[in-house]
Scaffold this motif. Sequence first.
Motif, short mmCIF file in Angstrom:
data_model
loop_
_atom_site.label_atom_id
_atom_site.label_comp_id
_atom_site.label_asym_id
_atom_site.label_seq_id
_atom_site.Cartn_x
_atom_site.Cartn_y
_atom_site.Cartn_z
N UNK A 24 68.07 2.35 30.37
CA UNK A 24 68.61 3.38 31.27
C UNK A 24 68.92 2.75 32.62
N UNK A 25 70.18 2.79 32.99
CA UNK A 25 70.59 2.29 34.31
C UNK A 25 70.61 3.48 35.27
N UNK A 26 69.74 3.43 36.27
CA UNK A 26 69.66 4.53 37.24
C UNK A 26 70.37 4.08 38.52
N UNK A 27 71.58 4.59 38.71
CA UNK A 27 72.40 4.15 39.85
C UNK A 27 72.11 5.06 41.05
N UNK A 28 71.74 4.44 42.17
CA UNK A 28 71.31 5.23 43.33
C UNK A 28 69.93 5.77 43.07
N UNK A 29 69.08 4.90 42.56
CA UNK A 29 67.75 5.30 42.09
C UNK A 29 66.83 5.69 43.23
N UNK A 51 57.16 -3.04 29.40
CA UNK A 51 57.80 -2.59 28.17
C UNK A 51 56.87 -1.72 27.34
N UNK A 52 57.42 -0.67 26.75
CA UNK A 52 56.64 0.18 25.86
C UNK A 52 56.51 -0.49 24.50
N UNK A 83 63.96 5.77 44.62
CA UNK A 83 62.52 5.53 44.48
C UNK A 83 62.10 5.39 43.02
N UNK A 84 63.04 5.17 42.13
CA UNK A 84 62.78 4.92 40.71
C UNK A 84 61.99 6.03 40.01
N UNK A 85 62.52 7.25 40.01
CA UNK A 85 61.78 8.37 39.41
C UNK A 85 61.57 8.26 37.90
N UNK A 86 62.32 7.39 37.21
CA UNK A 86 62.17 7.29 35.75
C UNK A 86 61.11 6.28 35.32
N UNK A 87 60.47 5.62 36.29
CA UNK A 87 59.55 4.53 35.95
C UNK A 87 58.37 5.00 35.09
N UNK A 88 58.05 6.28 35.13
CA UNK A 88 56.84 6.77 34.44
C UNK A 88 57.04 7.02 32.94
N UNK A 89 58.26 6.86 32.45
CA UNK A 89 58.50 7.18 31.03
C UNK A 89 58.47 5.90 30.21
N UNK A 90 57.46 5.75 29.32
CA UNK A 90 57.28 4.47 28.63
C UNK A 90 58.39 4.11 27.65
N UNK A 91 59.14 5.11 27.18
CA UNK A 91 60.20 4.79 26.21
C UNK A 91 61.51 4.40 26.90
N UNK A 92 61.46 4.25 28.22
CA UNK A 92 62.67 3.85 28.95
C UNK A 92 62.52 2.44 29.53
N UNK A 93 63.51 1.61 29.25
CA UNK A 93 63.60 0.31 29.91
C UNK A 93 64.54 0.55 31.10
#
Length: 377
Positions: free
Chosen positions: A163-168, A155-156, A170-180
């Motif tokens: 943010x729900x990433x459907x069909x993620x 958690x940031x 490899x989880x490309x959004x994991x690097x953004x600290x303001x996103x759960x």
Amino acid sequence: MSLSPATYKNHPAYGRCSCGNGYCKQVRMAAEEHQQLSAFVKSIHQMLRSEAQKIGADKAWKEHCMKTDILQKYAVSMQKLASTFWEQNSADEKKSAQCRIKWIVEKCVLYFFKGEMEMRRIKEKKKIKKTGNAVEKCGETCALCVRVISSKEVQGDGECLTLLDVGSCYNPFRVYPFLNVIPIDIAPAKPDVYVCDFLNMAVVETEEPVILNGRSVVELPAATCDVVVFSLLLEYFPSPKQRYLCVCKAYNLLKPEGLLFIITPDSKHSSANAPLMKSWRITLAQLGFSLGYYEKLPHIHCMAYRKDIHPEVAKHWAYYELRKQNGVETSSKLYIPQDFQEMQDKSDNIPHPEGERTIQDNASLVQMFSQLPYNSE
Ligand SMILES: C[S@@+](CC[C@H](N)C(=O)[O-])C[C@H]1O[C@@H](n2cnc3c(N)ncnc32)[C@H](O)[C@@H]1O
């Protein structure tokens, strides 16, 4: 597989060739691998669509989800394509497909943190006044929302967007600290992605905070997400009805004023599939989504749809658009160009290679699009 010199020249590895010879073995191999991975990914979509035509979309989907070897190979190929080849391309904004992730993140920042959500709220208020409905609820509905915490996410410090990433994959959004981030996929390429078939995932009503543990997700609470992402997801599904079910589900998962991002591939110029994109917009408006952001980048359409506080606003817009087009009833389908391609193939009985279209193909597509419930502007 042999590629033409022109293909190498357009390949990202060409410019980075250390020996200065654009046709060296290293460049050739990279270009060929890129080509093979793309062909494999497309072949899976194609296979699923032809199975669906034979045995029906639901049965084809069920059987597809049991093919673990193929799903795993797809996951590895997709991750490599996106994080190796597209990542290289992202240095060149014109070629970049990776920039879909940046596009989504930039729009989230503008909308949630730079005042655009409030501006949209004011606009919506004005519109609803015009349509004569009550506005008192504006801005209050978010208080009702439940929180979902993904135990796999760090958690940031500040307020995080869910943010729900459907069909993620490899989880490309994991690097953004303001996103759960809640990354889900039928076949994750990374262990931090939850196993979940979104088509069969339940949306439940609950007032308790939901903590995700374990490796899979079978249900999520309604009205919990600030953002739902469908990045290169919808064209995976063989039927227009399944795509529609996904956007309905996204609608229920989003908080009022939340955003649904849809990224869909299209290498043609911006107006080539404009009627189809317009048909999506009307179908989504009939659910209560209004278009927040739209951009055609070189290989993709990028869209962000806002779940309006008052669905009547978007529904009104859809109603008038349909009236302009001689009033066609509500659609519960989302078409993609491949649906028409295959209809054409069936009627011709001539096999077409997927992707490239001839002038004749384009002419028949235009004709078919003009028969869609919603024609272009
Ligand atoms: C083309 S990849 C896109 C990956 C990633 N979103 C991106 O933009 O690079 C499509 C992904 O959607 C996943 N997928 C397809 N149907 C799904 C479903 N019903 N539920 C969850 N994931 C699904 C596939 O396994 C695949 O990883």
